[in-house]
Design a protein around this motif. Structure first.
Motif, PDB file in Angstrom:
ATOM      1  N   ASP A  13      47.718   2.789  35.922  1.00  0.00           N
ATOM      2  CA  ASP A  13      47.777   1.939  34.639  1.00  0.00           C
ATOM      3  C   ASP A  13      49.121   1.350  34.405  1.00  0.00           C
ATOM      4  N   ILE A  14      49.951   2.328  34.250  1.00  0.00           N
ATOM      5  CA  ILE A  14      51.458   2.300  34.002  1.00  0.00           C
ATOM      6  C   ILE A  14      52.151   1.634  34.830  1.00  0.00           C
ATOM      7  N   ILE A  15      51.921   1.785  36.275  1.00  0.00           N
ATOM      8  CA  ILE A  15      52.539   0.877  37.148  1.00  0.00           C
ATOM      9  C   ILE A  15      52.058  -0.388  37.130  1.00  0.00           C
ATOM     10  N   SER A  16      50.897  -0.789  36.977  1.00  0.00           N
ATOM     11  CA  SER A  16      50.292  -1.888  36.917  1.00  0.00           C
ATOM     12  C   SER A  16      50.877  -2.589  35.949  1.00  0.00           C
ATOM     13  N   SER A  17      51.276  -2.202  34.658  1.00  0.00           N
ATOM     14  CA  SER A  17      51.605  -2.800  33.522  1.00  0.00           C
ATOM     15  C   SER A  17      53.093  -2.970  33.480  1.00  0.00           C
ATOM     16  N   SER A  18      53.792  -2.174  34.237  1.00  0.00           N
ATOM     17  CA  SER A  18      55.492  -2.114  34.071  1.00  0.00           C
ATOM     18  C   SER A  18      55.947  -2.833  35.408  1.00  0.00           C
ATOM     19  N   MET A  19      55.195  -2.873  36.445  1.00  0.00           N
ATOM     20  CA  MET A  19      55.777  -3.177  37.779  1.00  0.00           C
ATOM     21  C   MET A  19      54.768  -4.297  38.568  1.00  0.00           C
ATOM     22  N   LEU A  23      29.697  28.225  39.410  1.00  0.00           N
ATOM     23  CA  LEU A  23      30.708  27.930  38.662  1.00  0.00           C
ATOM     24  C   LEU A  23      31.973  27.296  39.556  1.00  0.00           C
ATOM     25  N   ALA A  24      31.713  27.551  40.807  1.00  0.00           N
ATOM     26  CA  ALA A  24      32.785  26.995  41.698  1.00  0.00           C
ATOM     27  C   ALA A  24      32.401  25.364  41.959  1.00  0.00           C
ATOM     28  N   PHE A  25      31.440  24.924  41.673  1.00  0.00           N
ATOM     29  CA  PHE A  25      31.041  23.507  41.438  1.00  0.00           C
ATOM     30  C   PHE A  25      31.693  23.101  40.398  1.00  0.00           C
ATOM     31  N   GLY A  26      31.692  23.863  39.252  1.00  0.00           N
ATOM     32  CA  GLY A  26      32.357  23.400  37.864  1.00  0.00           C
ATOM     33  C   GLY A  26      33.790  23.311  38.057  1.00  0.00           C
ATOM     34  N   LEU A  27      34.219  24.301  38.628  1.00  0.00           N
ATOM     35  CA  LEU A  27      35.795  24.112  39.126  1.00  0.00           C
ATOM     36  C   LEU A  27      36.073  22.868  39.838  1.00  0.00           C
ATOM     37  N   ALA A  28      35.161  22.532  40.705  1.00  0.00           N
ATOM     38  CA  ALA A  28      35.273  21.194  41.428  1.00  0.00           C
ATOM     39  C   ALA A  28      35.377  20.090  40.639  1.00  0.00           C
ATOM     40  N   GLY A  29      34.440  20.045  39.599  1.00  0.00           N
ATOM     41  CA  GLY A  29      34.386  18.901  38.890  1.00  0.00           C
ATOM     42  C   GLY A  29      35.922  18.696  38.042  1.00  0.00           C
ATOM     43  N   LYS A  30      36.210  20.025  37.565  1.00  0.00           N
ATOM     44  CA  LYS A  30      37.742  19.927  36.717  1.00  0.00           C
ATOM     45  C   LYS A  30      38.856  19.488  37.772  1.00  0.00           C
ATOM     46  N   LEU A  31      38.615  19.432  38.982  1.00  0.00           N
ATOM     47  CA  LEU A  31      39.855  19.187  39.920  1.00  0.00           C
ATOM     48  C   LEU A  31      39.529  17.704  39.889  1.00  0.00           C
ATOM     49  N   VAL A  32      38.329  17.358  40.126  1.00  0.00           N
ATOM     50  CA  VAL A  32      37.945  15.679  40.351  1.00  0.00           C
ATOM     51  C   VAL A  32      38.602  15.187  38.933  1.00  0.00           C
ATOM     52  N   PHE A  33      38.195  15.564  37.813  1.00  0.00           N
ATOM     53  CA  PHE A  33      38.393  15.174  36.524  1.00  0.00           C
ATOM     54  C   PHE A  33      39.892  15.059  36.347  1.00  0.00           C
ATOM     55  N   ASP A  34      40.940  16.184  36.622  1.00  0.00           N
ATOM     56  CA  ASP A  34      42.349  16.206  36.569  1.00  0.00           C
ATOM     57  C   ASP A  34      42.972  15.224  37.413  1.00  0.00           C
ATOM     58  N   GLY A  35      42.460  15.071  38.692  1.00  0.00           N
ATOM     59  CA  GLY A  35      43.001  14.139  39.684  1.00  0.00           C
ATOM     60  C   GLY A  35      42.640  12.854  39.340  1.00  0.00           C
ATOM     61  N   ALA A  36      41.441  12.436  38.837  1.00  0.00           N
ATOM     62  CA  ALA A  36      41.018  11.122  38.396  1.00  0.00           C
ATOM     63  C   ALA A  36      41.943  10.674  37.276  1.00  0.00           C
ATOM     64  N   MET A  37      42.052  11.349  36.027  1.00  0.00           N
ATOM     65  CA  MET A  37      42.640  10.922  35.066  1.00  0.00           C
ATOM     66  C   MET A  37      44.183  10.899  35.328  1.00  0.00           C
ATOM     67  N   GLU A  38      44.806  11.824  36.014  1.00  0.00           N
ATOM     68  CA  GLU A  38      46.280  11.668  36.269  1.00  0.00           C
ATOM     69  C   GLU A  38      46.515  10.343  37.223  1.00  0.00           C
ATOM     70  N   LEU A  39      45.587  10.352  38.059  1.00  0.00           N
ATOM     71  CA  LEU A  39      45.916   9.004  38.942  1.00  0.00           C
ATOM     72  C   LEU A  39      45.631   7.646  38.308  1.00  0.00           C
ATOM     73  N   MET A  95      56.789   9.517  39.156  1.00  0.00           N
ATOM     74  CA  MET A  95      55.874   9.131  40.125  1.00  0.00           C
ATOM     75  C   MET A  95      55.566   9.973  41.496  1.00  0.00           C
ATOM     76  N   VAL A  96      56.499  10.290  41.922  1.00  0.00           N
ATOM     77  CA  VAL A  96      56.699  11.503  42.742  1.00  0.00           C
ATOM     78  C   VAL A  96      55.989  12.726  42.500  1.00  0.00           C
ATOM     79  N   THR A  97      56.122  13.219  41.254  1.00  0.00           N
ATOM     80  CA  THR A  97      55.412  14.266  40.607  1.00  0.00           C
ATOM     81  C   THR A  97      53.941  14.187  40.626  1.00  0.00           C
ATOM     82  N   THR A  98      53.624  12.868  40.051  1.00  0.00           N
ATOM     83  CA  THR A  98      52.237  12.744  40.095  1.00  0.00           C
ATOM     84  C   THR A  98      51.461  12.606  41.254  1.00  0.00           C
ATOM     85  N   PHE A  99      52.190  12.132  42.277  1.00  0.00           N
ATOM     86  CA  PHE A  99      51.720  11.959  43.709  1.00  0.00           C
ATOM     87  C   PHE A  99      51.351  13.270  44.131  1.00  0.00           C
ATOM     88  N   LEU A 100      52.476  14.427  44.086  1.00  0.00           N
ATOM     89  CA  LEU A 100      52.095  15.487  44.618  1.00  0.00           C
ATOM     90  C   LEU A 100      51.235  16.384  43.965  1.00  0.00           C
TER      91      LEU A 100
END
Length: 367
Positions: free
Chosen positions: A108-114, A87-103, A278-283
């Protein structure tokens, strides 16, 4: 300096939680809410915000039963070493997924707008390196940054929203409609982002200095975030109307363009809000990387001083997963369909089961 005590205050925890509520939600939520609930979108936002507040109080209560536990110790205590590790490894997978999708959404937005000529993989890599440096300095680094950001950003943001409210046309909100059960169910994927920041309660209790009145303070913090998001959605609805709002991709940024303080404050309020996001996502990504290193340290029983070595594993994992979707639309689609299930399992189902098991074990000790 930050890694000397590894402790954070309740006020810093509150600041972090507030910012996590305003991560991607501040950009996409108004149009998503209008798409699922029409004119009642602001009421649905408040209802889902209250639901996330109740869940936050529940997680605080659960963490307070064993303040030295993170989710890893809870799983091992409740399910045994073998299943608890799975279950801990499953939670690790969730952390990777959340971090990767948010990043990925962020880049993508920074690339398209700036930075349209900068390769996407380079933006992801550079942002990930900066997040890793922050994570390497411990939870206190992210906590202090969130505390400072709260005072620097939220006061000007409130000022901008006041001027948006003055210029809005409130007839577009009428007629006021109450949401039905179907609209609440339709909003489950869209409002899942209000819950993703609650993962902080699965790891943060061992790092808190004091816990007096923690449940009440977290409850009030979540209600404050709910009120702010409700106002944001309400103003977006008043500015555009439900039909137009549901078609806009980044309505909050476009709404901010209505206000100008040229020569006084900022000439482009939309850039101010984009910087805040941007700063919120970074943190948020930085604290997920820190949690990932902490999780591996506890699962493999290694020394806490060696926690930063796990960054060598976590950074490539998040980088690879962030590059897998072919475009931003795919990232958006995948997150809408996967995140609610992960949140339901790790924020609701497993905490309820562990609470029941802890109650049974506690009762058995007194018999």
């Amino acid at each position: 300096m930050f890694a000397e005590n590894h402790k954070i205050s309740v006020r810093q925890l509150e600041s972090m939680l507030l910012l996590y509520y305003f991560s991607t939600a501040v950009l996409f939520l108004p149009s998503e809410a209008a798409n699922s609930a029409g004119n009642s979108c602001w009421i649905v936002t408040i209802l889902w915000g209250v639901a996330s507040s109740l869940l936050a109080v529940f997680l605080v209560y659960l963490g307070g039963r064993h303040p030295s536990y993170t989710a890893v110790e809870w799983y091992e205590y409740s399910f045994g070493r073998g299943l608890g590790t799975v279950l801990a490894f499953g939670l690790a997978g969730k952390l990777v997924f959340d971090g990767a999708m948010e990043l990925r959404l962020f880049c993508d937005i920074i690339s398209s707008s700036m930075l349209p000529r900068t390769p996407l993989w380079l933006l992801i890599l550079l942002t990930l390196i900066l997040c890793s440096i922050t994570a390497a300095h411990g939870a206190e680094c992210s906590a202090r940054a969130a505390e400072v950001l709260f005072f620097v950003v939220f006061v000007p943001l409130i000022l901008v929203l006041i001027f948006v409210a003055i210029s809005a046309e409130y007839h577009r909100v009428l007629p006021i409609e109450m949401p039905n059960l179907h609209e609440l169910k339709e909003g489950v994927p869209f409002f899942g982002q209000l819950f993703q920041g609650l993962g902080i309660f699965l790891f943060m209790f061992p790092y808190l200095k004091k816990r007096q009145h923690l449940g009440r303070r977290i409850w009030l913090t979540c209600l404050l975030a709910t009120a702010a998001l409700g106002i944001l959605v309400f103003l977006s609805l008043a500015v555009y109307g439900a039909d137009v709002l549901s078609e806009k991709m980044l309505p909050t940024l476009q709404m901010m363009e209505r206000v100008s303080f040229s020569g006084i404050f900022l000439g482009r309020q939309d850039l101010f809000l984009l910087w805040f996001w941007m700063v919120t996502t970074f943190l948020f990504v930085a604290i997920l990387i820190f949690f990932g290193g902490d999780l591996c340290t506890r699962v493999f029983k290694s020394k806490k001083q060696q926690r930063n070595r796990w960054l060598i594993l976590w950074c490539p994992l998040i980088f690879i997963v962030a590059l897998l979707p072919k475009d931003m639309a795919t990232v958006y689609w995948v997150r809408l369909r996967v995140a609610p299930w992960l949140n339901g399992v790790f924020f609701i189902l497993l905490p309820l089961i562990t609470l029941c098991i802890d109650g049974i074990k506690g009762r058995g000790k007194h018999e």
